[in-house]
Design a protein around this motif. Structure first.
Motif, mmCIF file in Angstrom:
data_model
loop_
_atom_site.group_PDB
_atom_site.id
_atom_site.type_symbol
_atom_site.label_atom_id
_atom_site.label_comp_id
_atom_site.label_asym_id
_atom_site.label_seq_id
_atom_site.Cartn_x
_atom_site.Cartn_y
_atom_site.Cartn_z
ATOM 1 N N VAL A 47 45.965 51.653 7.267
ATOM 2 C CA VAL A 47 44.645 51.698 6.625
ATOM 3 C C VAL A 47 44.607 53.223 6.427
ATOM 4 C CG1 VAL A 47 42.426 51.483 7.371
ATOM 5 C CG2 VAL A 47 43.828 50.136 8.296
ATOM 6 N N ALA A 48 44.493 53.653 5.375
ATOM 7 C CA ALA A 48 44.160 55.136 4.761
ATOM 8 C C ALA A 48 42.669 55.418 5.027
ATOM 9 C CB ALA A 48 44.579 55.312 3.432
ATOM 10 N N VAL A 49 42.541 56.307 5.969
ATOM 11 C CA VAL A 49 41.003 56.754 6.434
ATOM 12 C C VAL A 49 40.611 57.829 5.507
ATOM 13 C CG1 VAL A 49 39.854 57.511 8.205
ATOM 14 C CG2 VAL A 49 41.544 56.008 8.860
ATOM 15 N N SER A 50 39.685 57.251 4.510
ATOM 16 C CA SER A 50 39.231 58.246 3.429
ATOM 17 C C SER A 50 37.848 58.682 3.596
ATOM 18 C CB SER A 50 39.343 57.404 2.169
ATOM 19 O OG SER A 50 38.629 56.012 2.530
ATOM 20 N N LYS A 51 37.274 58.384 4.927
ATOM 21 C CA LYS A 51 35.919 59.162 5.231
ATOM 22 C C LYS A 51 35.719 60.485 4.755
ATOM 23 C CE LYS A 51 37.215 59.915 9.988
ATOM 24 N NZ LYS A 51 37.192 59.684 11.309
ATOM 25 N N THR A 52 34.689 60.872 4.178
ATOM 26 C CA THR A 52 34.483 62.363 3.820
ATOM 27 C C THR A 52 35.021 62.576 2.713
ATOM 28 O OG1 THR A 52 35.771 63.721 5.063
ATOM 29 C CG2 THR A 52 33.971 62.858 6.295
ATOM 30 N N LYS A 53 36.017 61.966 2.084
ATOM 31 C CA LYS A 53 36.809 62.351 1.021
ATOM 32 C C LYS A 53 36.264 61.564 -0.174
ATOM 33 C CE LYS A 53 39.705 64.695 3.400
ATOM 34 N NZ LYS A 53 39.775 66.438 3.176
ATOM 35 N N PRO A 54 36.271 62.245 -1.465
ATOM 36 C CA PRO A 54 35.644 61.858 -2.751
ATOM 37 C C PRO A 54 36.306 60.575 -3.194
ATOM 38 C CG PRO A 54 36.664 63.891 -3.126
ATOM 39 C CD PRO A 54 36.878 63.512 -1.709
ATOM 40 N N HIS A 66 48.304 52.326 -3.517
ATOM 41 C CA HIS A 66 47.671 51.733 -2.059
ATOM 42 C C HIS A 66 46.434 51.000 -2.359
ATOM 43 C CE1 HIS A 66 47.904 51.931 2.315
ATOM 44 N NE2 HIS A 66 46.642 52.166 2.293
ATOM 45 N N ARG A 67 46.126 50.112 -1.344
ATOM 46 C CA ARG A 67 45.037 49.156 -1.519
ATOM 47 C C ARG A 67 44.143 49.069 -0.427
ATOM 48 N NH1 ARG A 67 46.278 49.866 -5.843
ATOM 49 N NH2 ARG A 67 46.684 48.503 -7.572
ATOM 50 N N CYS A 68 44.472 49.559 0.663
ATOM 51 C CA CYS A 68 43.712 49.658 2.019
ATOM 52 C C CYS A 68 43.079 50.833 2.471
ATOM 53 C CB CYS A 68 44.688 48.868 3.018
ATOM 54 S SG CYS A 68 43.929 48.601 4.632
ATOM 55 N N PHE A 69 42.035 50.875 2.527
ATOM 56 C CA PHE A 69 41.238 51.973 3.030
ATOM 57 C C PHE A 69 40.379 51.974 4.190
ATOM 58 C CE2 PHE A 69 42.863 52.390 -1.454
ATOM 59 C CZ PHE A 69 43.523 53.945 -1.262
ATOM 60 N N GLY A 70 39.901 52.976 4.961
ATOM 61 C CA GLY A 70 39.277 52.796 6.001
ATOM 62 C C GLY A 70 37.879 53.784 6.095
ATOM 63 N N GLU A 71 36.645 53.521 6.435
ATOM 64 C CA GLU A 71 35.771 54.238 6.340
ATOM 65 C C GLU A 71 34.699 54.035 7.541
ATOM 66 O OE1 GLU A 71 34.350 56.491 3.903
ATOM 67 O OE2 GLU A 71 35.920 56.247 2.482
ATOM 68 N N GLU A 120 28.329 55.474 3.022
ATOM 69 C CA GLU A 120 29.232 56.116 2.064
ATOM 70 C C GLU A 120 30.392 55.018 1.765
ATOM 71 O OE1 GLU A 120 31.356 59.252 4.369
ATOM 72 O OE2 GLU A 120 32.944 59.524 3.217
ATOM 73 N N LEU A 121 30.506 53.964 2.732
ATOM 74 C CA LEU A 121 31.523 52.905 2.102
ATOM 75 C C LEU A 121 30.909 52.145 0.903
ATOM 76 C CD1 LEU A 121 33.782 50.639 2.629
ATOM 77 C CD2 LEU A 121 32.306 49.590 4.241
ATOM 78 N N VAL A 122 29.407 51.868 1.306
ATOM 79 C CA VAL A 122 28.920 51.209 -0.142
ATOM 80 C C VAL A 122 28.939 51.731 -1.269
ATOM 81 C CG1 VAL A 122 26.681 50.206 -0.688
ATOM 82 C CG2 VAL A 122 27.589 49.766 1.532
ATOM 83 N N GLU A 123 28.750 53.056 -1.310
ATOM 84 C CA GLU A 123 28.845 54.012 -2.360
ATOM 85 C C GLU A 123 30.040 53.886 -3.031
ATOM 86 O OE1 GLU A 123 25.108 56.862 -1.097
ATOM 87 O OE2 GLU A 123 27.319 57.892 -1.361
ATOM 88 N N ILE A 136 46.837 62.087 5.341
ATOM 89 C CA ILE A 136 47.095 61.771 3.721
ATOM 90 C C ILE A 136 46.338 62.481 2.941
ATOM 91 C CG2 ILE A 136 46.390 59.794 2.301
ATOM 92 C CD1 ILE A 136 47.010 57.833 4.804
ATOM 93 N N PHE A 137 45.113 62.807 3.257
ATOM 94 C CA PHE A 137 43.976 63.199 2.568
ATOM 95 C C PHE A 137 43.704 64.738 3.000
ATOM 96 C CE2 PHE A 137 42.773 58.542 2.605
ATOM 97 C CZ PHE A 137 42.828 58.424 1.112
ATOM 98 N N GLY A 138 44.511 65.259 3.906
ATOM 99 C CA GLY A 138 44.042 66.736 4.429
ATOM 100 C C GLY A 138 42.774 66.703 5.176
ATOM 101 N N HIS A 139 42.652 67.984 5.846
ATOM 102 C CA HIS A 139 41.773 68.163 6.797
ATOM 103 C C HIS A 139 40.375 68.014 6.341
ATOM 104 C CE1 HIS A 139 44.463 68.928 10.056
ATOM 105 N NE2 HIS A 139 45.064 69.718 9.294
ATOM 106 N N ARG A 140 39.231 67.459 7.307
ATOM 107 C CA ARG A 140 38.187 67.238 6.697
ATOM 108 C C ARG A 140 37.162 68.338 7.292
ATOM 109 N NH1 ARG A 140 40.003 62.337 8.648
ATOM 110 N NH2 ARG A 140 39.361 62.961 10.744
#
Ligand SMILES: *Cc1c(COP(=O)(O)O)cnc(C)c1O
Length: 220
Positions: free
Chosen positions: A21-28, A40-45, A50-53, A216-220
């Motif tokens: 699960v690639a956790v994409s919270k706070t990332k654009p 990749h198809r699986c993401f976590g928020e 933010e998830l809905v948007e 994956i996405f770098g520091h938040r």
């Protein structure tokens, strides 16, 4: 390394039965799109809004996992599309997920969240609370949720022995619940544990789902 390379790197080192699960919270959304374009198809928020948007503007075949603390009044916003909710810690919440999933003629996969860390700030149930939840007669009638396993977060510490012990504890809880409540249900098979700092230990201790963000996405 870019996002795609990081994902490939992690996947190469994960056993094939462990889901990333690639956790994409706070990332654009653009960062998610980049990972998507790499396959990749699986993401976590962890925030509903933010998830809905993001879901609204991104490809519709993304498998969305909600990994944060969830208030019952917000389930309705994601019930039409969310694949898996990782942090179910009450019967009230489970019933609400069932109710909202039913409206969309869907089944939402749910994980029971356990408090395994030494820190008091983290959410989740203990074994006794989970047994009470699963013993409740109403649970048998929840046709629009599929309880597929357990989830937990280890203590944020450099003490790897402690982290390992907490993951062992979650694995033991999983085994107990499997025997007691899900012996004839093969879909109860997931142990969601492991983040950027501790997923290698989690995998060694039986994780089937790792939730990895900053690597994956770098520091938040
Ligand atoms: C943010 C978050 C993660 C990912 O954390 P990283 O350390 O960035 O990998 C995993 N699980 C939950 C529940 C989170 O909130």
């Amino acid at each position: 390394m870019n996002i795609q390379q990081q994902i490939d790197d992690i996947k190469e080192n994960l056993p094939s039965h462990v889901h990333l699960v690639a956790v994409s919270k706070t990332k654009p959304a653009a960062a998610i799109q980049e990972a998507y374009d790499g396959g990749h198809r699986c993401f976590g928020e962890n925030k509903v809004q933010e998830l809905v948007e993001k879901q609204d503007i991104l490809p519709k075949d993304i498998e969305w996992h909600f990994i944060g603390h969830l208030q019952t009044n917000k389930v309705k916003y994601m019930a039409s599309f969310v694949d898996t909710i990782h942090a179910v810690d009450s019967l009230k919440l489970l019933k609400e997920i069932n109710k909202q999933a039913k409206k969309h003629a869907r089944i939402i996969r749910c994980l029971l969240q356990f408090h395994i860390a030494a820190e008091s700030s983290k959410f989740g149930m203990d074994r006794v609370e989970a047994e009470a939840l699963l013993s409740h007669p109403d649970v048998a009638n929840l046709d629009h949720v599929d309880i597929v396993g357990v989830m937990g977060m280890a203590t944020f510490t450099n003490d790897t022995a402690q982290v390992r012990q907490e993951f062992k504890n979650l694995h033991a809880i999983f085994q107990d619940l499997k025997t007691q409540f899900f012996a004839d249900k093969p879909s109860f098979k997931e142990i969601s544990m492991g983040m950027s700092g501790d997923y290698e230990i989690a995998v060694e201790e039986g994780s089937t789902m790792v939730r990895i963000g900053s690597t994956i996405f770098g520091h938040r």
